[in-house]
Scaffold this active site. Structure first.
Site, PDB file in Angstrom:
ATOM      1  N   GLU A 180       0.836  -1.206   0.000  1.00 23.88           N
ATOM      2  CA  GLU A 180       0.000   0.000   0.000  1.00 23.88           C
ATOM      3  C   GLU A 180       0.875   1.262   0.000  1.00 23.88           C
ATOM      4  OE1 GLU A 180      -3.123  -0.155   2.930  1.00 23.88           O
ATOM      5  OE2 GLU A 180      -4.098  -1.841   1.934  1.00 23.88           O
TER       6      GLU A 180
ATOM      7  N   GLU B  79      -5.256  -8.628  -0.662  1.00 21.04           N
ATOM      8  CA  GLU B  79      -6.071  -8.206   0.471  1.00 21.04           C
ATOM      9  C   GLU B  79      -7.485  -7.956  -0.033  1.00 21.04           C
ATOM     10  OE1 GLU B  79      -4.789  -5.299   3.343  1.00 21.04           O
ATOM     11  OE2 GLU B  79      -2.660  -5.707   2.944  1.00 21.04           O
TER      12      GLU B  79
END
Length: 345
Positions: free
Chosen positions: A181, A303
């Site tokens: 991320e 995810e």
């Protein structure tokens, strides 16, 4: 009102001949182990001296459950935690390892007793491929390069250090995530800046002694198609995979909703939001096709799933939540979407 137990629903499975010609990669059923709540400490790991029944520090009940699941791949140490994790703190005698504050998840103080050896040995015990998330946000190129060498090299200074710490033979490492991320908790990069960092980091992550790294760039969140476009244009030829994160969540700034208290409208909204992942995959896939029409770069959805408010009375920042059949439906629907996109996912 919540759905009543007495209410009945009918599910009709729909079959297609397409399934006859599709191979579903086992990795689609991979798992994610982050230093969050009791996932690692108290969950996977209790230590050798714990009164909880364990094998070399791993909880027996969890270890046996993972073996029964036949987990194909496990990602560690994060998540957001990965970009504040410094691997040298988690090797060597446990009594000499420094403690750290887990600033992402509740400010919990961790003793680093679960580190590189503990993770890779666990993967060997349950027979799964390790997927390592490297620290780009607060780490250095040298740090990640030496971690790869420590894990996979047969000889040399990093291998000598590993042997001194009790592991003679190198482990195998296939999946290497270069940051996590990176648009947010992993460094707040712009896509252009991260693409440059990715190219630099991956250059120094070498293949030692026949070990072949499958390098995964930190990809987009949800609908950020510009991130995918920039990454594929500027760094696509340097990667094997590009990650994608998609959570079935109402929003990040306010209440995400209760895990167990919901009405019919909440239930159907959740299933609808979950199914949007197919449009998201299609859109990212079409961008990737512009730069990689042969499909050499995989879309790694590492995810996904539901995310609810923390349960009242639990430790703040540990994200404890319960699961219901609603979550199971989201999992089933999501996996079904992934099965339809095995040409890229």
């Amino acid at each position: 009102m919540p759905l009543l137990a007495a209410e009945k629903a009918t599910v009709t499975p729909l079959f297609s001949n397409v399934a006859d010609s599709v191979t579903i990669p086992a990795e689609i059923y991979g798992q994610f182990a982050e230093h969050l709540g009791t996932c690692i400490y108290g969950g996977l790991w209790v230590g050798e001296n714990s009164p909880i029944p364990n094998t070399s520090g791993y909880r027996n009940d969890v270890l046996n459950a993972l073996k029964e699941l036949k987990v194909p791949v496990m990602r560690w140490p994060g998540g957001c935690f990965a970009d504040e994790y410094h691997w040298t703190d988690g090797i060597g005698p446990k009594e000499n390892r420094p403690v750290m504050v887990n600033t992402n998840w509740g400010g919990t103080v961790e003793d680093n007793s679960f580190g590189t050896h503990e993770f890779f040995n666990l993967c060997e015990l349950i027979g799964c491929e390790p997927y390592l998330s490297g620290n780009v946000g607060s780490g250095t190129v040298e740090e990640l390069a030496k971690w790869v060498e420590y894990i996979t090299a047969e000889n040399g200074p990093m291998a000598d250090q590993r042997k001194k710490n009790g592991r003679e033979k190198p482990w195998k490492l296939k999946y290497l995530g270069v940051g996590n991320e990176s648009w947010g908790c992993g460094g707040s990069f712009t896509p252009e800046a991260y693409a440059n960092e990715y190219r630099r980091y991956q250059t120094y992550c070498r293949n030692f002694n026949g070990n072949r790294l499958y390098k995964i760039a930190s990809g987009a969140s949800d609908y950020d198609y510009n991130w995918t476009d920039v990454l594929m244009k500027n760094a696509g030829r340097h990667m094997n995979g590009l990650s994608l994160h998609y959570y079935t969540v109402k929003g990040w700034n306010g209440s995400k909703g209760a895990a167990t208290k919901f009405d019919n409208d909440d239930y159907y909204w959740t299933l609808g939001k979950c199914l949007e992942i197919e449009d998201v995959i299609n859109n990212h896939d079409s961008i990737m096709d512009k730069y990689d029409p042969a499909g050499h770069v995989a879309l790694i959805v590492d995810e996904w799933g539901t995310w609810w408010d923390e349960e009242p009375g639990t430790i703040s920042g540990h994200l404890y939540q319960q699961n219901t059949m609603r979550d199971a439906m989201v999992a089933a629907l999501s996996l079904n979407v992934f099965h339809r996109h095995t040409d890229r996912v």
